[in-house]
Enzyme design. Structure first.
Site, short mmCIF file in Angstrom:
data_model
loop_
_atom_site.label_atom_id
_atom_site.label_comp_id
_atom_site.label_asym_id
_atom_site.label_seq_id
_atom_site.Cartn_x
_atom_site.Cartn_y
_atom_site.Cartn_z
N ARG A 16 5.55 7.11 -0.68
CA ARG A 16 6.90 7.48 -0.71
C ARG A 16 7.53 6.29 -0.93
O ARG A 16 7.19 5.22 -0.99
CB ARG A 16 6.98 8.41 0.03
CG ARG A 16 7.37 7.90 1.35
CD ARG A 16 6.88 9.16 2.63
NE ARG A 16 7.16 8.60 4.04
CZ ARG A 16 6.69 9.29 5.02
NH1 ARG A 16 6.80 10.34 5.05
NH2 ARG A 16 7.23 8.75 6.54
N MET A 18 9.93 3.35 -1.19
CA MET A 18 10.31 2.26 -2.61
C MET A 18 9.11 1.86 -3.05
O MET A 18 8.97 1.55 -4.62
CB MET A 18 10.91 0.99 -1.48
CG MET A 18 12.28 0.97 -1.58
SD MET A 18 13.44 -0.50 -0.98
CE MET A 18 12.51 -0.87 0.62
N ASP A 37 -1.96 3.58 0.53
CA ASP A 37 -0.83 3.91 1.53
C ASP A 37 -2.21 4.41 2.93
O ASP A 37 -2.69 5.10 2.51
CB ASP A 37 -0.18 5.36 1.99
CG ASP A 37 1.46 5.09 2.64
OD1 ASP A 37 1.07 5.38 3.43
OD2 ASP A 37 1.88 5.08 1.74
N ASP A 60 -5.32 1.52 5.02
CA ASP A 60 -4.57 1.01 6.82
C ASP A 60 -4.48 -0.52 6.30
O ASP A 60 -5.58 -1.04 6.57
CB ASP A 60 -5.44 1.53 8.24
CG ASP A 60 -5.25 0.24 9.26
OD1 ASP A 60 -3.82 -0.03 9.50
OD2 ASP A 60 -5.96 0.38 10.28
N VAL A 61 -3.32 -1.01 6.22
CA VAL A 61 -2.99 -2.40 5.96
C VAL A 61 -3.35 -3.53 7.04
O VAL A 61 -3.11 -4.71 6.93
CB VAL A 61 -1.56 -2.47 5.83
CG1 VAL A 61 -1.76 -1.85 4.01
CG2 VAL A 61 -0.52 -2.23 6.60
N TYR A 153 10.91 -6.12 15.19
CA TYR A 153 11.24 -5.57 13.40
C TYR A 153 11.62 -6.92 13.02
O TYR A 153 10.92 -8.08 12.08
CB TYR A 153 12.20 -5.21 13.55
CG TYR A 153 12.56 -4.47 12.11
CD1 TYR A 153 11.25 -3.76 10.95
CD2 TYR A 153 14.10 -4.60 11.28
CE1 TYR A 153 11.41 -2.79 9.58
CE2 TYR A 153 13.52 -4.64 9.95
CZ TYR A 153 13.27 -3.90 8.80
OH TYR A 153 13.02 -3.92 7.40
N LYS A 157 10.24 -9.70 10.34
CA LYS A 157 10.74 -9.94 9.09
C LYS A 157 11.07 -11.24 8.83
O LYS A 157 10.31 -12.05 7.22
CB LYS A 157 12.16 -8.82 8.61
CG LYS A 157 11.34 -7.64 8.56
CD LYS A 157 10.13 -7.11 7.42
CE LYS A 157 9.93 -5.95 7.48
NZ LYS A 157 9.45 -5.77 6.61
N THR A 191 15.70 4.85 6.03
CA THR A 191 17.01 4.17 6.91
C THR A 191 17.85 5.88 6.32
O THR A 191 19.36 5.21 6.84
CB THR A 191 16.86 3.22 5.53
OG1 THR A 191 17.36 4.03 4.68
CG2 THR A 191 16.36 2.17 6.26
#
Length: 243
Positions: A16, A18, A37, A60-61, A153, A157, A191
């Site tokens: 889902r 982006m 995902d 599972d990344v 976060y 990033k 967001t």
């Protein structure tokens, strides 16, 4: 002809938001796409929509064995990987630094940072077989200027931005390019609760971004049109970071 004809891509966090927008566009542009995902129901529904050139794998990344399996299945079905979009990520509500539990911090780091490392590590051999490739790591504006009361976060990033540069220096000799994308406020499920008309008026372009606008940039970096771009950060924030 599509911009990605002949490309084989893996996109994470793509059931889902982006990621799904990237997946739809990549298929439209001629790529064969494995998208992953943990959201199995949504992922399978998207695979059914897109047809034979898209395959969904529950993934599972944060798990290296899962990554090895995803790359192997991609090669078995579509061939060596030529594009990786490390899109999976999580965010948490604002919290004071002194109140952040270490377990919470480590969870954000695992999903947002460790997964990018594992993804790059896992596809390198496959991209060498393909004769080169493009890795697109989705970071954030918080990887450029930081985010208020979001220590984990922001740390994750910024790390993605740095790992991108280190990987680009190492992998360029194999014709593997590595770049990072840094979105600002984009209208997604993650967001949308943060975006209001009042907030949008504070942006230089007076609007939050649409997922399709980020996809346009990701597509450029995945394609051969960006053949001389590597180790760079590409900001897509409507001018927010310029203030």
């Amino acid at each position: 002809m599509g911009h990605l004809d002949g490309k084989v891509a893996i996109i994470t966090g793509a059931a889902r938001g982006m990621g799904a927008t990237h997946t739809r566009r990549f298929v439209k542009e001629g790529a064969k796409v494995v998208f992953t995902d943990i959201l199995e129901k949504e992922g399978q529904a998207l695979a059914d929509e897109l047809g034979n050139n898209a395959l969904f794998i529950k993934h599972d990344v944060t798990n290296e064995e899962d990554w090895i399996e995803v790359v192997q299945k991609t090669e078995d079905i579509f061939g060596p990987v030529s594009v990786l979009v490390n899109n999976a990520g999580i965010d948490l509500p604002e919290v004071n630094l002194e109140d952040v539990p270490i377990a919470t911090y480590e969870k954000v780091i695992a999903v947002n940072q460790n997964s990018v490392f594992l993804g790059m590590k896992s596809v390198t051999s496959s991209m060498k077989k393909a004769g080169g490739g493009s890795i697109v790591n989705i970071s954030s504006l918080a990887g450029i200027i930081g985010a208020y009361k979001k220590i984990a976060y922001t740390a994750s990033k910024f790390a993605v931005r740095g790992m991108t540069k280190a990987a680009a220096l190492e992998l360029g000799v194999y014709k593997i390019r590595v770049n990072s994308v840094h979105p600002g406020f984009i209208k997604t499920d993650m967001t949308k609760h943060l975006i209001s008309p009042e907030l949008e008026q504070a942006f230089p372009l007076r609007k939050a971004g649409e997922p399709e606008e980020v996809t346009n940039l990701v597509l450029y970096l995945a394609s051969d049109e960006s053949s001389y771009s590597t180790g760079s950060e590409f900001i897509i924030d409507g001018g927010l970071g310029a203030q």
